[in-house]
Design an enzyme around this catalytic site. Structure first.
Site, mmCIF file in Angstrom:
data_model
loop_
_atom_site.group_PDB
_atom_site.id
_atom_site.type_symbol
_atom_site.label_atom_id
_atom_site.label_comp_id
_atom_site.label_asym_id
_atom_site.label_seq_id
_atom_site.Cartn_x
_atom_site.Cartn_y
_atom_site.Cartn_z
ATOM 1 N N ARG A 68 39.434 -15.557 111.241
ATOM 2 C CA ARG A 68 37.997 -15.665 111.519
ATOM 3 C C ARG A 68 37.704 -16.526 112.739
ATOM 4 N NH1 ARG A 68 36.727 -17.289 105.625
ATOM 5 N NH2 ARG A 68 38.957 -17.575 105.789
ATOM 6 N N GLU A 105 47.106 -27.198 99.327
ATOM 7 C CA GLU A 105 46.956 -27.921 98.067
ATOM 8 C C GLU A 105 48.193 -27.765 97.171
ATOM 9 O OE1 GLU A 105 43.098 -27.118 96.530
ATOM 10 O OE2 GLU A 105 43.418 -28.438 94.801
#
Ligand code: AMP
Length: 183
Positions: A68, A105
């Site tokens: 993006r 994460e």
């Protein structure tokens, strides 16, 4: 804001950021920028603002993160008349690359850049569509600086400052067009 300076504050970019709860997983509020792309005035506003902010900052090239990030950096690069440096996930770039692993994460990721694209000793603006933790941009910055470029500024259309990206990206100044303060 005074009457002489209304064009910046009068455009309500928030209206064009679609908020999708529980995407891609429960508990995440996803800020979707495809709704900016679908609204030419909003898209033009973003590129115009990038031009205003960076046109006099002696930027030699713009680097952007797959996928993006490319959508905003590409029209900006073409209008500025400067090179676009794509930073991609491992295995996508066909030439000789520099690569950088970084922690997500619960996993590791790896990004790459064509080493020939990194301009040694030159100022590269690093961009993405949205800045959350800043982890990806931090790895991208290392990739560019280890390749010999300078990264004097980082830009994102959307910022989530509550995820502490400023700390992760310190001391590089970060500019965003709109910030959200919660998920
Ligand atoms: P980060 O490395 O945490 O700054 O974010 C990595 C990428 O994940 C960014 O390029 C964003 O496009 C995307 N991202 C992370 N969190 C969100 C969110 N809440 N909404 C939309 N995109 C996100």
């Amino acid at each position: 804001m005074g009457k002489g300076n209304i064009e910046v504050s009068s455009f309500d970019l928030d209206k064009y950021v679609r908020k999708v709860p529980d995407f891609p997983k429960k508990g995440i509020l996803f800020y979707d920028i495809t709704s900016i792309l679908a609204a030419p005035l909003a898209f033009q506003f973003c590129i115009d603002r990038m031009m205003e902010i960076y046109k006099d900052k002696n930027i030699h090239a713009v680097a952007a993160i797959e996928a993006r990030g490319f959508l905003f950096a590409a029209p900006f690069a073409a209008r500025m008349g400067i090179p676009l440096i794509p930073i991609r996930k491992k295995g996508k770039l066909p030439g000789v690359t520099l690569s950088k692993k970084y922690d997500l994460e619960y996993a590791q990721a790896e990004i790459e850049v064509h080493s020939a694209d990194v301009p040694r000793g030159k100022r590269v603006l690093l961009t993405d569509d949205l800045i959350a933790t800043g982890g990806t941009l931090n790895a991208a910055r290392s990739l560019l600086t280890e390749g010999g470029a300078e990264v004097p500024e980082i830009f994102g259309v959307v910022g989530l400052p509550f995820l502490n990206y400023k700390k992760a990206l310190d001391p590089t100044p970060v500019v965003t067009l709109i910030n959200y303060h919660g998920e």
